[in-house]
Design an enzyme around this catalytic site. Sequence first.
Site, mmCIF file in Angstrom:
data_model
loop_
_atom_site.group_PDB
_atom_site.id
_atom_site.type_symbol
_atom_site.label_atom_id
_atom_site.label_comp_id
_atom_site.label_asym_id
_atom_site.label_seq_id
_atom_site.Cartn_x
_atom_site.Cartn_y
_atom_site.Cartn_z
ATOM 1 N N TYR A 1 -9.160 5.985 6.977
ATOM 2 C CA TYR A 1 -9.279 6.393 8.372
ATOM 3 C C TYR A 1 -10.269 7.549 8.397
ATOM 4 C CZ TYR A 1 -5.115 3.683 9.680
ATOM 5 O OH TYR A 1 -4.213 2.664 9.909
ATOM 6 N N LYS B 1 1.353 0.357 14.918
ATOM 7 C CA LYS B 1 2.712 0.255 15.442
ATOM 8 C C LYS B 1 2.999 -1.029 16.206
ATOM 9 C CE LYS B 1 3.674 3.006 13.379
ATOM 10 N NZ LYS B 1 4.676 2.919 12.337
ATOM 11 N N PRO C 1 -4.209 0.598 18.342
ATOM 12 C CA PRO C 1 -3.934 0.112 16.988
ATOM 13 C C PRO C 1 -4.019 1.164 15.899
ATOM 14 C CG PRO C 1 -6.146 -0.513 17.645
ATOM 15 C CD PRO C 1 -5.510 0.123 18.847
ATOM 16 N N TYR D 1 4.095 6.480 9.952
ATOM 17 C CA TYR D 1 3.259 5.340 9.577
ATOM 18 C C TYR D 1 4.071 4.274 8.845
ATOM 19 C CZ TYR D 1 -1.149 3.014 8.367
ATOM 20 O OH TYR D 1 -2.184 2.112 8.264
ATOM 21 N N HIS E 1 0.853 -1.184 0.000
ATOM 22 C CA HIS E 1 0.000 0.000 0.000
ATOM 23 C C HIS E 1 0.891 1.236 0.000
ATOM 24 C CE1 HIS E 1 -4.095 -1.716 1.525
ATOM 25 N NE2 HIS E 1 -3.516 -2.501 0.646
#
Length: 396
Positions: free
Chosen positions: A205, A298, A294, A386, A76
């Site tokens: 998100y 990480k 979550p 990220y 991704h």
Amino acid sequence: MTTADRTRVAIVGAGPAGLLLSHLLAASGIESIVVDRRSREEIENTIRAGILEQGTVDLLVESGASTRVLEDGNRHDGIELRFAGEGHRIDFPSLTGRSVWLYPQHEVLRDLVAARLAAGQDLRLGITVERVEDAETTRPRVIGTDADGHPFEIEADVVVGADGSRSAVRSAVTGGIRSDLFREYPFAWFGILCDAPPSADELIYSNSPDGFALISQRSATVQRMYFQCDPDTDPDSLSDAQIWAELQARVPGTTLHEGHIFQRDVLRFRSFVAHQLRRGRVALIGDAAHTVPPTGAKGMNLAVADVVLLDRALGALLVENDERPFDAFAETALRRIWKAQHFSWWMTSMLHVSPDASQFDRERQLGELRSVVESEAGRTYLAEAYTGWPFETRLP
């Protein structure tokens, strides 16, 4: 009669951290025994988050632990932040030159178990570890009972606790003192697995007035999705229709592909860091040392960072007889741990609606989101964290 064994490193916990550590140690000629209370079937079917940082993927491939991550995993190159009814893509390669991979934890575990057994790893399952003794000597001991209920003892040069959030090893390091650093959040995730095609190419998100939602993927036919809920929510209290209504309301502008929901659960949010990561010849890594919400993806990646650092420290200690890197392990590991704690908290607080939030809080939150997506510096920070900071390997 107690069965006693001797090894260089005794690793308690056959999760990603423990198995990967044994794999890396073996490459340096350091033998280990890995024990776990679970069966192989239970280990390989542990369903957890499946976003791997670039560095984690590179390590798995380069160390020979996994090739399937590239063959079966999905790269991704970004995520979408959705708020105020609009989506904003964070393009990872253009900002950082890195990506992430969607590859579930149970697949990582299958790869690691297969690799370690093929290499002749001493892997003992169905083992109950009761305690660790003599932590401050050069011969710490793991004590417990085997799969048949017989007592056993493993003496080692070093003991590593990689046995999760309910660690049996932790008290040998912290002394049972209740001064660990801990935060519990006033919300949880209601998670589902469903039979459906993907609703989006990348993770969404979403911050909405009704609360947070995460639209993720698992495969071409199975999807993983979450929405914010009360921590005390009963997973069976909502019908399938109610679940889809909740999810759809929180991602305006995206039409979700619905399907049969075959798994549902409620995941509570906690942040935790043990007040000590090492005592004498006993060290903690992974969830035994820390947990994060979550939202920032990480958890397993932070455990891998612990492993990389501890592998270097144990190589120096056990091969070169240099104690300095092992002495510096905890202080060095904590720098990344707290960066990850901050990023996970930041993503969580920015995207979720607190139960006591005022209209001011809501408007400020939207201002923060706009500050991120409208700024290259803001997008870059999110992308850097990220996709994963470079692994720290420098030790004294």
